[in-house]
Design an enzyme around this catalytic site. Structure first.
Site, short mmCIF file in Angstrom:
data_model
loop_
_atom_site.label_atom_id
_atom_site.label_comp_id
_atom_site.label_asym_id
_atom_site.label_seq_id
_atom_site.Cartn_x
_atom_site.Cartn_y
_atom_site.Cartn_z
N SER A 1 -1.45 15.48 -14.14
CA SER A 1 -2.12 14.63 -13.16
C SER A 1 -1.08 14.11 -12.18
O SER A 1 0.11 14.43 -12.30
CB SER A 1 -2.82 13.48 -13.87
OG SER A 1 -1.89 12.75 -14.63
N SER A 2 -1.51 13.34 -11.22
CA SER A 2 -0.62 12.71 -10.22
C SER A 2 0.14 13.71 -9.35
O SER A 2 1.26 13.43 -8.92
CB SER A 2 0.39 11.77 -10.88
OG SER A 2 -0.26 10.81 -11.65
N GLU B 1 -12.79 17.06 -3.93
CA GLU B 1 -11.64 16.95 -4.84
C GLU B 1 -12.16 16.64 -6.24
O GLU B 1 -12.88 15.65 -6.42
CB GLU B 1 -10.72 15.84 -4.32
CG GLU B 1 -9.53 15.57 -5.21
CD GLU B 1 -8.79 14.27 -4.82
OE1 GLU B 1 -8.99 13.74 -3.72
OE2 GLU B 1 -8.01 13.81 -5.66
N GLU C 1 -13.35 16.05 -19.97
CA GLU C 1 -14.16 15.35 -18.98
C GLU C 1 -14.47 16.20 -17.75
O GLU C 1 -15.49 16.02 -17.10
CB GLU C 1 -13.45 14.06 -18.52
CG GLU C 1 -13.51 12.91 -19.49
CD GLU C 1 -12.38 12.92 -20.49
OE1 GLU C 1 -11.65 13.94 -20.57
OE2 GLU C 1 -12.23 11.92 -21.21
N LYS D 1 10.12 27.19 -12.62
CA LYS D 1 9.36 27.92 -13.64
C LYS D 1 7.88 28.06 -13.25
O LYS D 1 7.24 27.09 -12.87
CB LYS D 1 9.47 27.15 -14.97
CG LYS D 1 10.87 27.25 -15.58
CD LYS D 1 11.16 28.69 -15.90
CE LYS D 1 12.49 28.90 -16.60
NZ LYS D 1 12.77 30.34 -16.75
N GLN E 1 0.83 29.71 -14.29
CA GLN E 1 0.08 30.86 -14.82
C GLN E 1 -0.93 30.40 -15.86
O GLN E 1 -2.09 30.83 -15.86
CB GLN E 1 1.04 31.86 -15.48
CG GLN E 1 2.03 32.51 -14.53
CD GLN E 1 2.99 33.43 -15.28
OE1 GLN E 1 2.59 34.11 -16.23
NE2 GLN E 1 4.24 33.46 -14.88
N CYS F 1 -8.63 -12.38 1.75
CA CYS F 1 -9.65 -12.69 0.73
C CYS F 1 -9.18 -13.82 -0.18
O CYS F 1 -9.10 -14.94 0.29
CB CYS F 1 -10.05 -11.42 -0.02
SG CYS F 1 -11.75 -11.52 -0.61
N MET G 1 -6.73 -15.85 1.60
CA MET G 1 -7.30 -16.79 2.57
C MET G 1 -7.83 -18.01 1.83
O MET G 1 -7.63 -19.16 2.25
CB MET G 1 -8.41 -16.08 3.35
CG MET G 1 -9.27 -16.97 4.22
SD MET G 1 -10.73 -17.58 3.32
CE MET G 1 -11.77 -18.09 4.68
N HIS H 1 -11.54 -7.79 4.22
CA HIS H 1 -10.37 -6.95 3.91
C HIS H 1 -10.03 -6.04 5.09
O HIS H 1 -10.53 -4.92 5.16
CB HIS H 1 -10.66 -6.08 2.68
CG HIS H 1 -10.75 -6.84 1.41
ND1 HIS H 1 -9.69 -6.93 0.53
CD2 HIS H 1 -11.76 -7.54 0.87
CE1 HIS H 1 -10.06 -7.67 -0.51
NE2 HIS H 1 -11.31 -8.05 -0.34
N GLU I 1 -7.45 -4.40 5.57
CA GLU I 1 -6.65 -3.24 5.16
C GLU I 1 -7.49 -1.98 4.96
O GLU I 1 -6.98 -0.86 5.05
CB GLU I 1 -5.84 -3.56 3.89
CG GLU I 1 -6.63 -3.70 2.59
CD GLU I 1 -7.20 -5.10 2.36
OE1 GLU I 1 -7.39 -5.85 3.33
OE2 GLU I 1 -7.49 -5.43 1.19
N1 GLN Z 1 -11.97 -13.81 -6.23
C1 GLN Z 1 -12.36 -14.11 -4.90
C2 GLN Z 1 -13.86 -14.00 -4.70
O1 GLN Z 1 -14.54 -13.38 -5.48
C3 GLN Z 1 -11.63 -13.22 -3.91
C4 GLN Z 1 -11.91 -11.77 -4.06
C5 GLN Z 1 -10.90 -10.90 -3.38
O2 GLN Z 1 -9.79 -11.31 -3.10
N2 GLN Z 1 -11.26 -9.64 -3.15
O3 GLN Z 1 -14.40 -14.54 -3.76
#
Ligand code: GLN
Length: 537
Positions: A16-17, A144, A153, A190, A195, A384, A387, A510, A512
């Site tokens: 894996s990986s 994938e 599995e 190798k 194979q 999240c 914050m 989020h 990101e």
């Molecule tokens: N635990 C927090 C909430 O449920 C923040 C969740 C998070 O950071 N994704 O609101």
């Protein structure tokens, strides 16, 4: 049988990986750059319904899509490479397959037949693969298969692939990713494990069309010939996949090896044009030639497994490239931060990010980190839970409510500045009980957030249960913490800022999840910019 959509299956052998996700995303990038519309799907052989209830230590971050699906982190790579949103249909687990088949059985849909792995489970898998193909939006679907060939599995998935290759003949190919280990004692690469892994696939009725060989050293001609001969693939279909400095170089390595060309040939598609990778090249050049370097502290409780914060660390690569700056992440364990060592551990950082999370472990350290950033004018970005910690810290140390907390951790606290939304209180079942997926947000003109986005109307993805408690909003704003982003329908607070601070932004969503190579996320770009300015001063 013929089908206008082409299907590429990516299987893995030996270990894996090996990076099936990156190879799939790189191949997709090359095909997309040739003008094809491509999507990538991940089939995960575990029995969880989705990764939402999995501890990040198991499989790393849980990636969230616009439609609120909690998915495998590979979907993050797909989106970052392709700049096309994925959805629930792009990630299917064994748990979901079985759940769906069992529900159909309960409804009597199988008309009294014995329900079996073949055909019922495999039919369900094939249906899930074709959901994306049948949409009519994609020329090519890359699927994938998680895990390694030979795992118990994975068997139903490989069987489904065998059936699809048989039924759709010219429209399906199989790319098998394997490892060519280097034995330093013998000084040799190798081929035997490869194979064996191809033999294993053959036993299951699947002949790979292309072999992607992960290796630490270049594959010589003789070795390629040997692999081709033993595994029944053409010489040009033995693709070297050598270790790269960054995952973003893999599309170029695959282009050099002509993976895209071979794939198109095998699918019977034209190969005349080449992939236009000029924008991608610019991005790589910026990564490789930074004009400056900054250190950003990432405060979280899963820092031992960096995959837990995959989308955040990748967002910094995108935002770094945009600012022609190398972002060094300093991983800080929130459980090990306290008021005695916070100064020592955080001084010298150009910016501080407090990460998302659940539960009480490490939260005290996160609050300490916020306090340090706020009091010392260090650029701060809270995501999240990060914050929420900024809100708690402000309530405690600026508003003077020492006992302020989130009701996630202290249910009966006298100052519940973060609390649960009424409509969620009745839900007790784990999984899918959160505010998930894309929600609109209205930004305050002139705020740091609206400047970063260069617009006042945004949409961002969520994954949380608790919210800023609007009963306290007036008090916060009077003392200098402003809600600069709100959900236009519900009035829920989405972004908080301290305008007096050089750059102090907390997001309930989020960001990101939406940063890509083509579109680095504006908040990360602005945060990195603020950290560069902080370093200069
Ligand atoms: N635990 C927090 C909430 O449920 C923040 C969740 C998070 O950071 N994704 O609101």
């Amino acid at each position: 049988m013929s089908n206008s959509t082409k299907y590429i299956f990516v299987t893995g052998g030996v270990t894996s990986s090996l990076g099936k996700g990156i190879i799939s995303a790189s191949l997709a990038t090359l095909l997309q750059s040739r003008g094809y519309s491509v999507t990538i799907q991940k089939l995960d052989p575990y029995i969880n319904i989705d990764p939402g209830t999995l501890n990040p230590y198991e499989h790393g971050e849980c990636f969230v899509t616009d439609d609120g699906a909690e998915t495998d982190l590979d979907l993050g790579h797909y989106e970052r490479f392709l700049n096309v949103p994925t959805s629930q249909a792009n990630n299917v687990t064994t748990g979901r397959i079985y759940q769906s088949v069992i529900e159909k059985e309960r409804k009597g849909e199988f008309l009294g037949k014995t329900v079996q792995v073949i055909p019922h489970i495999t039919d369900e898998i094939k249906e899930r693969i074709q959901i994306l193909g049948n949409k009519g939006t994609f020329d090519i679907v890359i699927t994938e298969i998680g895990g390694t060939v030979g795992d118990i599995e994975s068997l139903p998935y490989v069987e489904a692939v065998r059936q699809m290759v048989w039924e759709f003949d010219n429209d399906c190919i199989v790319v098998h990713l394997t490892l060519i280990p280097y034995l330093s004692a013998a000084g040799e690469l190798k081929t035997k494990p490869t194979q064996h892994s191809v033999k294993q696939l053959l036993e299951l009725g699947v002949q790979p069309d292309i072999l992607c060989c992960r290796t630490e050293h270049p594959l010589g001609l003789d070795l390629r010939k040997k692999i081709a001969k033993f595994c029944n693939v053409s010489m040009n279909a033995v693709i070297e996949s050598i270790d790269a400095k960054t995952i973003y170089e893999v599309p170029f390595l695959m282009q050099e090896e002509e993976l895209d060309k071979v794939v198109l040939e095998k699918l019977g598609l034209p190969t005349k044009s080449t992939a236009n990778m000029s924008k991608w090249k610019k991005f790589i050049d910026r990564i490789n030639n930074p004009k400056t370097t900054i250190n950003i502290g990432l405060v979280g409780k899963y820092v031992e497994l960096k995959d837990s914060y995959k989308s955040i660390s990748e967002s910094f690569i995108h935002a770094g490239a945009e600012n022609e700056c190398q972002v060094n992440l300093v991983w800080l364990h929130s459980e090990k931060l306290n008021s005695n060592n916070v100064e020592k551990k955080l001084s010298g950082l150009d910016g501080i990010l407090v990460a998302p999370g659940f539960g009480s472990r490490g939260i005290a350290g996160k609050i300490e980190a916020v306090r340090y950033a706020r009091e010392n004018n260090v650029p701060f970005f809270g995501i999240c839970l990060g914050m929420q910690c900024a809100v708690i810290e402000f309530a405690r140390h600026v508003l003077g409510h020492e006992e302020a907390h989130t009701t996630e951790i202290s249910e009966d606290c006298p100052y519940p500045v973060i609390s649960m939304m009424e409509e969620q209180k009745t839900i007790s079942n784990m999984g899918g009980t959160m505010r998930l997926g894309a929600y609109k947000c209205q930004l305050k003109p002139g705020s740091k957030a609206s400047k970063a986005y260069n617009t006042d109307k945004i949409s961002e993805r969520h994954r949380h249960r608790y919210e800023f408690n609007n009963d306290f909003l007036k008090e916060f704003e009077a003392a200098g913490m402003i809600a600069t982003g709100k959900n236009p329908e519900s009035g829920l607070v989405e972004v908080i800022e301290i305008p007096e601070h050089p750059w102090f932004v907390g997001a309930q969503f989020h960001p990101e999840y939406k940063s890509t190579v083509a579109n680095p996320h504006p908040l990360f770009v602005a945060f990195v910019e603020a950290a560069i300015t902080n370093k200069k001063n």
